[in-house]
Design an enzyme around this catalytic site. Sequence first.
Site, PDB file in Angstrom:
ATOM      1  N   THR A   1      14.967  23.952  17.323  1.00  0.00           N
ATOM      2  CA  THR A   1      14.323  23.636  16.047  1.00  0.00           C
ATOM      3  C   THR A   1      12.908  24.214  15.981  1.00  0.00           C
ATOM      4  O   THR A   1      12.103  23.788  15.158  1.00  0.00           O
ATOM      5  CB  THR A   1      14.273  22.106  15.813  1.00  0.00           C
ATOM      6  OG1 THR A   1      13.482  21.510  16.845  1.00  0.00           O
ATOM      7  CG2 THR A   1      15.657  21.488  15.794  1.00  0.00           C
TER       8      THR A   1
ATOM      9  N   HIS B   1      13.346  19.863   7.402  1.00  0.00           N
ATOM     10  CA  HIS B   1      14.107  20.992   7.959  1.00  0.00           C
ATOM     11  C   HIS B   1      14.936  20.635   9.200  1.00  0.00           C
ATOM     12  O   HIS B   1      16.160  20.754   9.212  1.00  0.00           O
ATOM     13  CB  HIS B   1      13.144  22.112   8.379  1.00  0.00           C
ATOM     14  CG  HIS B   1      12.180  22.557   7.335  1.00  0.00           C
ATOM     15  ND1 HIS B   1      12.520  23.385   6.307  1.00  0.00           N
ATOM     16  CD2 HIS B   1      10.853  22.289   7.175  1.00  0.00           C
ATOM     17  CE1 HIS B   1      11.458  23.631   5.563  1.00  0.00           C
ATOM     18  NE2 HIS B   1      10.433  22.975   6.058  1.00  0.00           N
ATOM     19  N   ASP B   2      14.232  20.300  10.278  1.00  0.00           N
ATOM     20  CA  ASP B   2      14.875  20.301  11.603  1.00  0.00           C
ATOM     21  C   ASP B   2      15.994  19.272  11.793  1.00  0.00           C
ATOM     22  O   ASP B   2      16.981  19.566  12.489  1.00  0.00           O
ATOM     23  CB  ASP B   2      13.809  20.133  12.696  1.00  0.00           C
ATOM     24  CG  ASP B   2      12.878  21.329  12.768  1.00  0.00           C
ATOM     25  OD1 ASP B   2      13.283  22.413  12.310  1.00  0.00           O
ATOM     26  OD2 ASP B   2      11.750  21.177  13.271  1.00  0.00           O
TER      27      ASP B   2
ATOM     28  N   ASP C   1      10.671  18.120  13.627  1.00  0.00           N
ATOM     29  CA  ASP C   1      11.307  18.150  14.955  1.00  0.00           C
ATOM     30  C   ASP C   1      11.382  16.724  15.501  1.00  0.00           C
ATOM     31  O   ASP C   1      12.384  16.323  16.115  1.00  0.00           O
ATOM     32  CB  ASP C   1      10.480  18.959  15.959  1.00  0.00           C
ATOM     33  CG  ASP C   1      10.194  20.373  15.524  1.00  0.00           C
ATOM     34  OD1 ASP C   1      10.852  21.279  16.014  1.00  0.00           O
ATOM     35  OD2 ASP C   1       9.298  20.564  14.682  1.00  0.00           O
TER      36      ASP C   1
ATOM     37  N   ASN D   1       4.681  25.076  16.153  1.00  0.00           N
ATOM     38  CA  ASN D   1       3.863  24.410  15.133  1.00  0.00           C
ATOM     39  C   ASN D   1       2.445  24.159  15.629  1.00  0.00           C
ATOM     40  O   ASN D   1       1.477  24.283  14.884  1.00  0.00           O
ATOM     41  CB  ASN D   1       4.485  23.067  14.746  1.00  0.00           C
ATOM     42  CG  ASN D   1       5.704  23.230  13.862  1.00  0.00           C
ATOM     43  OD1 ASN D   1       5.748  24.101  13.001  1.00  0.00           O
ATOM     44  ND2 ASN D   1       6.704  22.394  14.081  1.00  0.00           N
TER      45      ASN D   1
ATOM     46  N   ASP E   1       9.495  22.157  18.849  1.00  0.00           N
ATOM     47  CA  ASP E   1       8.038  22.318  18.822  1.00  0.00           C
ATOM     48  C   ASP E   1       7.407  21.242  17.936  1.00  0.00           C
ATOM     49  O   ASP E   1       6.761  21.559  16.943  1.00  0.00           O
ATOM     50  CB  ASP E   1       7.659  23.734  18.313  1.00  0.00           C
ATOM     51  CG  ASP E   1       8.106  23.987  16.871  1.00  0.00           C
ATOM     52  OD1 ASP E   1       9.066  23.332  16.397  1.00  0.00           O
ATOM     53  OD2 ASP E   1       7.477  24.832  16.205  1.00  0.00           O
TER      54      ASP E   1
ATOM     55  N   PHE F   1       9.155  30.378   9.116  1.00  0.00           N
ATOM     56  CA  PHE F   1       8.208  30.224  10.223  1.00  0.00           C
ATOM     57  C   PHE F   1       8.825  30.443  11.606  1.00  0.00           C
ATOM     58  O   PHE F   1       8.323  31.230  12.411  1.00  0.00           O
ATOM     59  CB  PHE F   1       7.545  28.840  10.143  1.00  0.00           C
ATOM     60  CG  PHE F   1       6.596  28.562  11.265  1.00  0.00           C
ATOM     61  CD1 PHE F   1       5.317  29.106  11.278  1.00  0.00           C
ATOM     62  CD2 PHE F   1       6.975  27.750  12.340  1.00  0.00           C
ATOM     63  CE1 PHE F   1       4.441  28.862  12.331  1.00  0.00           C
ATOM     64  CE2 PHE F   1       6.108  27.496  13.390  1.00  0.00           C
ATOM     65  CZ  PHE F   1       4.831  28.055  13.389  1.00  0.00           C
ATOM     66  N   ASN F   2       9.915  29.728  11.931  1.00  0.00           N
ATOM     67  CA  ASN F   2      10.444  29.798  13.303  1.00  0.00           C
ATOM     68  C   ASN F   2      10.842  31.222  13.694  1.00  0.00           C
ATOM     69  O   ASN F   2      10.646  31.644  14.835  1.00  0.00           O
ATOM     70  CB  ASN F   2      11.679  28.892  13.463  1.00  0.00           C
ATOM     71  CG  ASN F   2      11.311  27.425  13.470  1.00  0.00           C
ATOM     72  OD1 ASN F   2      10.164  27.061  13.708  1.00  0.00           O
ATOM     73  ND2 ASN F   2      12.294  26.577  13.198  1.00  0.00           N
TER      74      ASN F   2
HETATM   75  C1  BDR Z   1      10.293  25.203  10.459  1.00  0.00           C
HETATM   76  O1  BDR Z   1       8.954  25.521  10.777  1.00  0.00           O
HETATM   77  C2  BDR Z   1       8.274  24.384  11.263  1.00  0.00           C
HETATM   78  O2  BDR Z   1       7.071  24.235  10.599  1.00  0.00           O
HETATM   79  C3  BDR Z   1       9.197  23.204  11.105  1.00  0.00           C
HETATM   80  O3  BDR Z   1       9.084  22.339  12.219  1.00  0.00           O
HETATM   81  C4  BDR Z   1      10.571  23.822  11.022  1.00  0.00           C
HETATM   82  O4  BDR Z   1      11.157  23.952  12.305  1.00  0.00           O
HETATM   83  C5  BDR Z   1      10.495  25.336   8.968  1.00  0.00           C
HETATM   84  O5  BDR Z   1      10.205  26.625   8.553  1.00  0.00           O
HETATM   85 CA    CA Z   2      10.268  22.882  14.240  1.00  0.00          CA
END
Ligand code: BDR
Ligand code: CA
Length: 314
Positions: free
Chosen positions: A126, A242-243, A15, A40, A10, A168-169
């Site tokens: 991701t 993160h991703d 990502d 996102n 996303d 978040f994810n």
């Molecule tokens: C995740 O949430 C999104 O904002 C980032 O792309 C990542 O996948 C981190 O919590």
């Molecule tokens: Ca992401």
Amino acid sequence: MKRRIIIDCDPGQDDAVALLLAFASPDELDLLGITTVGGNVPLALTHRNARIMCDLAGRQDTAVYAGCAEPMIRPLVTAEAIHGETGINGIDVFEPETPLQKIHAVDYLIETLLAADDASITLVPTGPLTNIGTAIEREPAILPKVEQIVLMGGAMREGGNRTPSAEFNILVDPHAADIVLRCGRPITQMGLDVTHQVLSTVERVERIKALGNSVARATAGMLSFFDRFDTKKYQSKGAPLHDPCTVAWLLKPGLFEGKECNVAVETESELTMGHTAVDFWHVSDRPVNVNWIYGVDADGFYDLLLERLARFGD
Ligand code: BDR
Ligand code: CA
């Protein structure tokens, strides 16, 4: 042997960097396709952003699919406050040449996996797990075809980044996450416990920028934008990247430390919705379902990222 992967994402700056890292690693990874999901930013932007990355990398031949615009049950929550209104603020956004494939990402996942050999395709999600959860629910016969799932999502020691309990994810689509975590295939999970160690410090971003090629400059631009929110929030020296941890693990698993344990997701409590209950000390009798990654050699990670970004020409 090359690992055959599908990245489900996303974009999102992080990502986007995961995609660039995969494009730069053709010796190890055969990127079969990119599937996109609302997360996102809304779906119309995530598939455009993925296609922009294909254009930037000179990989307009990549098949990009649009998938689910909304989570399986809950309404979509987006994250423009972190990523900017385009999702990839920090670079000039343009209308990409890379085409959007006509079929739905979930249909693509099902058709591709059904046609594949057993345990021959690795899924790399991701973003929210809506596309993967929907595909599994609709056609469970795809599961034996999955070699493993290497995903970014969840948190244990770090707590949540979107609510006190949830990352978040997983928060965006906890029901899809629940399906994925109970699917029975091997899962390697990159939660905030590890991604918060991979900080895009000013010095690291400068090193990326100094590579000088257009992809490296775009990466530095995106990371500089991403940085401004997260450093304030976490009082850290840079935003967590993160991703790309998912792709980096596929390339160099030795950079990471993990432990086999059970991970389950909360899908009922509004207070702790999307919380990942990680049984790190094996205090329940729930079966092991995840290789929970909790440690990383962050310098080694950035060395790898730099080495790969240096491969792009202008
Ligand atoms: C995740 O949430 C999104 O904002 C980032 O792309 C990542 O996948 C981190 O919590
Ligand atoms: Ca992401």
